[in-house]
Structure formats: C-alpha cells, structure tokens
Design a protein around this motif. Structure first.
Motif, PDB file in Angstrom:
ATOM      1  N   ASP A   2       5.027   6.359   4.883  1.00  0.00           N
ATOM      2  CA  ASP A   2       5.284   6.789   3.509  1.00  0.00           C
ATOM      3  C   ASP A   2       5.063   8.280   3.382  1.00  0.00           C
ATOM      4  O   ASP A   2       4.518   8.922   4.283  1.00  0.00           O
ATOM      5  CB  ASP A   2       4.380   6.011   2.540  1.00  0.00           C
ATOM      6  N   ARG A  36     -11.016   6.208  -9.990  1.00  0.00           N
ATOM      7  CA  ARG A  36      -9.957   5.801  -9.064  1.00  0.00           C
ATOM      8  C   ARG A  36      -8.765   5.246  -9.849  1.00  0.00           C
ATOM      9  O   ARG A  36      -8.916   4.386 -10.711  1.00  0.00           O
ATOM     10  CB  ARG A  36     -10.520   4.724  -8.126  1.00  0.00           C
ATOM     11  N   GLN A  84     -12.484   1.658   0.297  1.00  0.00           N
ATOM     12  CA  GLN A  84     -11.354   2.311  -0.358  1.00  0.00           C
ATOM     13  C   GLN A  84     -11.632   3.813  -0.378  1.00  0.00           C
ATOM     14  O   GLN A  84     -12.753   4.227  -0.668  1.00  0.00           O
ATOM     15  CB  GLN A  84     -11.206   1.812  -1.804  1.00  0.00           C
ATOM     16  N   LEU A 127      -6.392  -4.294   4.161  1.00  0.00           N
ATOM     17  CA  LEU A 127      -6.321  -3.783   5.536  1.00  0.00           C
ATOM     18  C   LEU A 127      -7.291  -4.493   6.468  1.00  0.00           C
ATOM     19  O   LEU A 127      -6.972  -4.740   7.631  1.00  0.00           O
ATOM     20  CB  LEU A 127      -6.590  -2.272   5.557  1.00  0.00           C
ATOM     21  N   THR A 171      -8.535  -4.381  -4.048  1.00  0.00           N
ATOM     22  CA  THR A 171      -9.879  -4.917  -3.792  1.00  0.00           C
ATOM     23  C   THR A 171     -10.505  -4.322  -2.538  1.00  0.00           C
ATOM     24  O   THR A 171     -11.681  -4.538  -2.255  1.00  0.00           O
ATOM     25  CB  THR A 171      -9.813  -6.444  -3.595  1.00  0.00           C
ATOM     26  N   ASN A 228       0.837  -1.212   0.000  1.00  0.00           N
ATOM     27  CA  ASN A 228       0.000   0.000   0.000  1.00  0.00           C
ATOM     28  C   ASN A 228       0.868   1.256   0.000  1.00  0.00           C
ATOM     29  O   ASN A 228       0.590   2.220  -0.713  1.00  0.00           O
ATOM     30  CB  ASN A 228      -0.922   0.023   1.217  1.00  0.00           C
TER      31      ASN A 228
HETATM   32  P1  ADP Z   1      -6.689  -1.918  -1.428  1.00  0.00           P
HETATM   33  O1  ADP Z   1      -5.340  -1.354  -1.222  1.00  0.00           O
HETATM   34  O2  ADP Z   1      -6.710  -3.223  -2.087  1.00  0.00           O
HETATM   35  O3  ADP Z   1      -7.656  -0.938  -1.992  1.00  0.00           O
HETATM   36  P2  ADP Z   1      -6.684  -2.023   1.428  1.00  0.00           P
HETATM   37  O4  ADP Z   1      -7.660  -2.625   2.398  1.00  0.00           O
HETATM   38  O5  ADP Z   1      -5.287  -2.461   1.560  1.00  0.00           O
HETATM   39  O6  ADP Z   1      -7.292  -2.222   0.015  1.00  0.00           O
HETATM   40  O7  ADP Z   1      -6.721  -0.463   1.676  1.00  0.00           O
HETATM   41  C1  ADP Z   1      -7.950   0.174   1.766  1.00  0.00           C
HETATM   42  C2  ADP Z   1      -7.815   1.610   1.340  1.00  0.00           C
HETATM   43  O8  ADP Z   1      -7.070   2.360   2.319  1.00  0.00           O
HETATM   44  C3  ADP Z   1      -7.084   1.828   0.074  1.00  0.00           C
HETATM   45  O9  ADP Z   1      -7.892   1.598  -1.061  1.00  0.00           O
HETATM   46  C4  ADP Z   1      -6.672   3.256   0.217  1.00  0.00           C
HETATM   47  O10 ADP Z   1      -7.718   4.099  -0.160  1.00  0.00           O
HETATM   48  C5  ADP Z   1      -6.377   3.392   1.692  1.00  0.00           C
HETATM   49  N1  ADP Z   1      -4.937   3.197   1.998  1.00  0.00           N
HETATM   50  C6  ADP Z   1      -4.340   2.097   2.475  1.00  0.00           C
HETATM   51  N2  ADP Z   1      -3.010   2.303   2.679  1.00  0.00           N
HETATM   52  C7  ADP Z   1      -2.765   3.585   2.316  1.00  0.00           C
HETATM   53  C8  ADP Z   1      -1.596   4.396   2.282  1.00  0.00           C
HETATM   54  N3  ADP Z   1      -0.395   3.960   2.658  1.00  0.00           N
HETATM   55  N4  ADP Z   1      -1.720   5.659   1.846  1.00  0.00           N
HETATM   56  C9  ADP Z   1      -2.933   6.145   1.462  1.00  0.00           C
HETATM   57  N5  ADP Z   1      -4.070   5.424   1.469  1.00  0.00           N
HETATM   58  C10 ADP Z   1      -3.988   4.158   1.882  1.00  0.00           C
END
Ligand code: ADP
Length: 556
Positions: free
Chosen positions: A489, A515, A508, A524, A520, A462
């Motif tokens: 980051d 987007r 998301q 997280l 998916t 991510n």
């Molecule tokens: P995915 O990455 O597959 O969309 P995740 O559950 O890993 O699903 O993350 C959910 C959402 O959280 C992401 O779609 C994004 O919008 C936000 N996100 C996660 N990690 C970060 C990050 N390091 N910086 C910014 N937004 C993030």
C-alpha cells in the motif's frame, strides 16, 4: 631455628663447663693425693664436699694453700650450682639406678617438687605418671648402658603443677666413671611447648589456607603493581597452565588481551583496602565480578584478586528484566486491547440496537427499511468477526488450532478477494490493483483455504485502513517450492522499530487515546500464527510515511 641454635650453644657451654670442672677436680685430687674414698659416690658436688671433709678428718693441719684451694672450689661450686639452678632449661643428674642427685629449679618445678631435699634419692617414678616415667627411665637406662648421648628427643608430658601437657627437647649425657663406663646421667630438657604450639598453629593455618584454595569455587590470583601475575590458585593454574605466572594478568584472563578499562591497578594499590568491580570480555565471553585487596606479597606491593564468574547470573538477570519488561508491555497491551475491544464491540452493537429499534418506527419507507437491515447485517458480521478473532486467540493459546487442507486455485482466491475489497477501496478513493502473473489462471497448491483467505483479507483490510490516498496492490508469484503473496500500500507505513512488534498480540502502532484507526490489534498476530501453522512465513517491509508491503510465503 634461632632458638634451637642458641640452645645447642648453651648445652655445649654447660657441658664444657661441667667437663672442665670435673677435670679440674680430678687434677686437684690427684695433686693432693689425700683422698682415698669412693670417687663420685653421690655426685660431683657431694664428692667435693667429701674431699674437704676427709682432709679435715685426717687431722692434718690445713695449710694456707689448701684453704685457698678449698675456697676456690667453694666459689666454683657455688657458681656452678647457681648457674645450673637458674638455667631456664630443666637439668637433673641421676645415678645409675635413676636416683636424683641434683635437680635445678626449672626441673623441680617441672616435676612438681618444692626443693632439692624433697627429691634427692627419689626416682622419676615418684613424680611422673607410670607410663611417662617408664619411657623416660627407659631412655635413661639406654644411655647409661650404651654410653652414647641422646640429643634433642621430643618428649611430651603433663606438667605436674598445672596439668597442662607440654613438649620439650630432651638430651641425655652420660658421665663416665674412672673406668670410662657411665656412672651418672645428666638430663637437660628445653621446653618447646610455645614453639610447638606456634608451629602447630602455623601448620594448621597453612593447611587451612591450602584446603581453602583447593575448595573455593573461585579463581584467585596475586598480581604486582604492573599487573604481572605472581600467584595463581590451583583452578586457575589448571586453566591457564603453570607458565601463566609471570605474564600480565590481562594476557591470561581477557579475550582482547587488553587491560580492563576500569583496572584498579591504575588507581594504585592501597594495602588492606578491598573493593569489587565487574568486568566482561573475560576468556570465552564471560562476565566476572572481581574482588581485590591490596596486600604485601613476598615484600612487594601486590593485589589479591578473587574472580567470581557471574555470566549465568547476568544472563538470568537480563532474562528476568526482559520478561519483566515483556510482562509490563503485555499488561499495557491487554489494557489497550480491552479498551479497543469494548470500543470495537460497542460500535456495531450500538448500530444493531439503534437500527433495530428504528425498524419498528411507523411510516418507515421500504428503502429505509432495507438500508437499516443492511446496516444491522453488516454490524452483526463485524461483531461476529471480532468475537471470532478473540475465540481464535484463545484456541491458539490452548493449542487447539486445526488445519483443513484442500486444493486451492490461487487465481480464484485472489479474484474473490479483489472483488470483496474493490468496494472498500473505492469508498476510500483508493485504487485496488491485482497483479496477476501471466498464464497461471489454473495454478493451484494445497493449503487451508479458509486460513489463507482470512490472512489475505486481514492484510488487505489493513492496507485499505492505513492508506489515506494512493493505491493498494495485491498479487502472488510461484517459486520452485513455494508461493509468495504480497499486499502493498501507499499508506502511513510502519516505523522500523515497530515492524516486528506489530505481529505481537494486541500491539498497535501509536495506540494512544487519539488513535484514529479501528481495530483490536489481533489481526496480524492471528495471521502470523496461521501462516506459521501452515509452514510458511509472514513479514513486512515498510517505510514510515511511504507505505508497506506484507509478504506471505507458503510451501507448495
Ligand atoms: P488492528 O489492525 O486490528 O489494529 P492488526 O494486528 O491487524 O490489528 O495490526 C496491528 C497494527 O499494525 C495496526 O494497529 C497498525 O498499527 C499496524 N499495521 C498493520 N498493517 C498496517 C499497514 N498496512 N500500514 C500501516 N500500519 C499497519
């Protein structure tokens, strides 16, 4: 009460009148000394008649004076009879044996007789049912025997004409003979049926109100125009105590002891007008629905208030609204997820299908052949990870998550991750930094290696995905009872209001159609489920546009 006093006065007047008439007659008879027959043999009136008749039969010439008295007596008698006959109360006179000697109109009507002649010489047994007649007769005899008046005895009987039961107050007055012993009996009955009915109705209504007040599960009060409590229902009295009466209603009902902002008293009390309003901040943080009606209470303008505790209903409503919103949100998320998943699956699938068919093209160089195979292999792995994530979600939902605890040397995990993501970072022009604590190369703890690796991989993936330029930093710190990993980051960051939501399944940030990021929305939520299963915590600190730091804390 007033009618009772009036009646007593009337009985007294009648008695006085009767007694004075009797005295007058006795004096008159004594004066003339003409009369020798049995005095009061039938009744007063017939005695008078006898006197006259005997005067005539004596063969004496009637003097002018006698005639004058005779006329006077006749006038008195007529007056007395007219008075008795037209009294609204029933009046009867009986001899010692209970034979009727006189009955006024009201009494004739009561016993169902047409006229006086029909009744003369008969007893009460000839007119009333045996049981009632016996009671009445018993009372008559008692009065005649003792010579004592019986006043205002409440009696009930069935009206001979209508058959309806009626109630009256009956007085029995003995009339003494020359020797002072009772020889006749005057009975006067005052009909109190209507009054009794009204009293019964009033009592029933009071009883009904009383039971209502005790039974209703609501609190009730009455306040005056200034909000002073004039009345409290039993349940409120129990809650606030008897001395609550006289206090201001907001002093007893409200936590803040202040008048409700929308208090209806401010608009003035309108008699008979009923309204309701809702008010929170009631004692103990409760919410009440208050029905209020303008009324008169002890001659004062007042307001009746009924309190209905709706705290639980409100909570349920709020919960329902929240659940509904959640269900709608979840529905939206699932739609977005399906949209993403189909896109996510289609991309590697297209690559696999496309490059597999290219492999069979004639004249393919060995380099091309190898690079096609690499793409097919990468796409297959990508596809596999998506499918794995989806399966994992359903495993968690089904409660099938299993842990495989083993010794994990932290530094070696971090090095492996560093190596794996160096390439990804450098391809995007990002700097990947591993902040290794000093002198801890062999430090280890026990956890599920695969799950830890997967969570940190998700965070690093991510971080690289959502960072356009700058750096991604990874590291860890051992603390007394736990170990804390971090991945930070310099990417797009996460708005404050969405920092909790991103841990929800399929969520998301900005998941509109434009987007630009793949995914998916499962990474997280899976990571959080794993971490919590391992007894730890996963959270984020982030500022939109500046970057994010994800923390992962595990017990050790
Ligand atoms: P995915 O990455 O597959 O969309 P995740 O559950 O890993 O699903 O993350 C959910 C959402 O959280 C992401 O779609 C994004 O919008 C936000 N996100 C996660 N990690 C970060 C990050 N390091 N910086 C910014 N937004 C993030």
């Amino acid at each position: 009460m007033i009618s009772f006093d009036m009646r007593t006065i009337m009985v007294s007047i009648l008695l006085t009148f009767l007694v004075s008439t009797v005295i007058f007659l006795i004096i008159w008879i004594q004066y003339h000394k003409r009369y020798r027959g049995g005095m009061f043999s039938k009744n007063l009136l017939s005695d008078l008649k006898d006197v006259e008749e005997k005067s005539y039969s004596a063969g004496n010439e009637t003097t002018a004076e006698q005639e004058k008295y005779s006329e006077l007596i006749q006038v008195e008698r007529n007056l007395l009879r007219a008075l008795i006959d037209n009294l609204p109360d029933s009046v009867s006179i009986k001899d010692k044996e209970g034979h009727f000697l006189l009955n006024n109109n009201s009494h004739l009507e009561m016993i169902g007789a047409e006229n006086q002649q029909e009744v003369l010489g008969k007893t009460i047994f000839d007119f009333l049912p045996e049981k009632e007649a016996a009671i009445s007769d018993g009372d008559d005899r008692n009065v005649l025997l003792t010579g004592k008046m019986m006043l205002d005895k409440v009696e009930s009987s069935v009206h001979a004409g209508t058959g309806f039961s009626h109630t009256h107050l009956t007085s029995r007055i003995p009339i003494p003979g020359p020797d002072g012993k009772p020889v006749q009996l005057i009975t006067i009955s005052h009909n109190i049926t209507d009054r009794k009915r009204a009293e019964d109705a009033l009592r029933d209504s009071a009883e009904f109100n009383r039971s209502l007040l005790i039974t209703i599960p609501f609190g009730m009060d009455i306040v005056d125009e200034q909000g002073t409590v004039l009345f409290l229902s039993d349940n409120l009295k129990k809650t606030y105590g008897q001395d609550a009466i006289g206090k201001k209603c907001w002093d007893i009902h409200r936590d803040d002891k202040k008048e409700c902002t929308d208090c209806p008293l401010r608009r003035g009390i309108v008699n008979g007008k009923t309204e309701k309003y809702e008010s929170d901040g009631f004692i103990g943080g409760r919410v009440f629905e208050i029905y209020h009606t303008g009324m008169n209470y002890h001659g004062k303008k007042a307001m009746l208030e009924i309190f209905h505790d709706i705290t639980e209903r409100k909570q349920t409503e709020d919960e329902l609204t929240r659940s509904k919103e959640k269900a709608e949100e979840s529905d939206k998320l699932k739609t977005a997820f399906l949209h993403n998943v189909s896109h996510e699956i289609r991309t590697p699938m297209n690559a696999i299908v496309g490059f597999t068919s290219l492999l069979s093209e004639p004249g393919l160089t060995p380099e091309n052949h190898q690079s096609y195979l690499d793409i097919i292999s990468q796409s297959s792995n990508h596809l596999l990870s998506i499918v794995t994530d989806i399966i994992e979600v359903s495993n968690i939902e089904a409660g099938k998550l299993k842990l495989n605890m083993n010794k994990v040397v932290v530094h070696s995990v971090m090095e492996k991750l560093f190596k794996q993501f160096s390439l990804t970072a450098s391809l995007k022009g990002l700097e990947l930094i591993y902040e290794q604590p000093d002198n801890e190369p062999d430090k280890h703890f026990y956890t599920d290696y695969t799950k830890l690796f997967q969570v940190l991989s998700n965070l690093l993936a991510n971080a690289c995905k959502f960072t356009r330029n700058g750096s991604v930093k990874m590291g860890y710190n051992f603390q007394p009872d736990n170990i804390e990993f971090f991945v930070s980051d310099t990417g797009i960051g996460i708005p404050q209001d969405q920092q909790t939501k991103i841990f929800e399944r399929f969520y998301q940030v900005d998941n509109g159609h434009d987007r630009q990021f793949e995914g998916t929305g499962l990474g997280l939520s899976l990571s959080k489920a794993y971490v919590e299963f391992l007894g730890g915590k996963l959270w984020v600190e982030s500022e939109a546009g500046k970057g994010s730091t994800f923390y992962l804390n595990l017990p050790c």
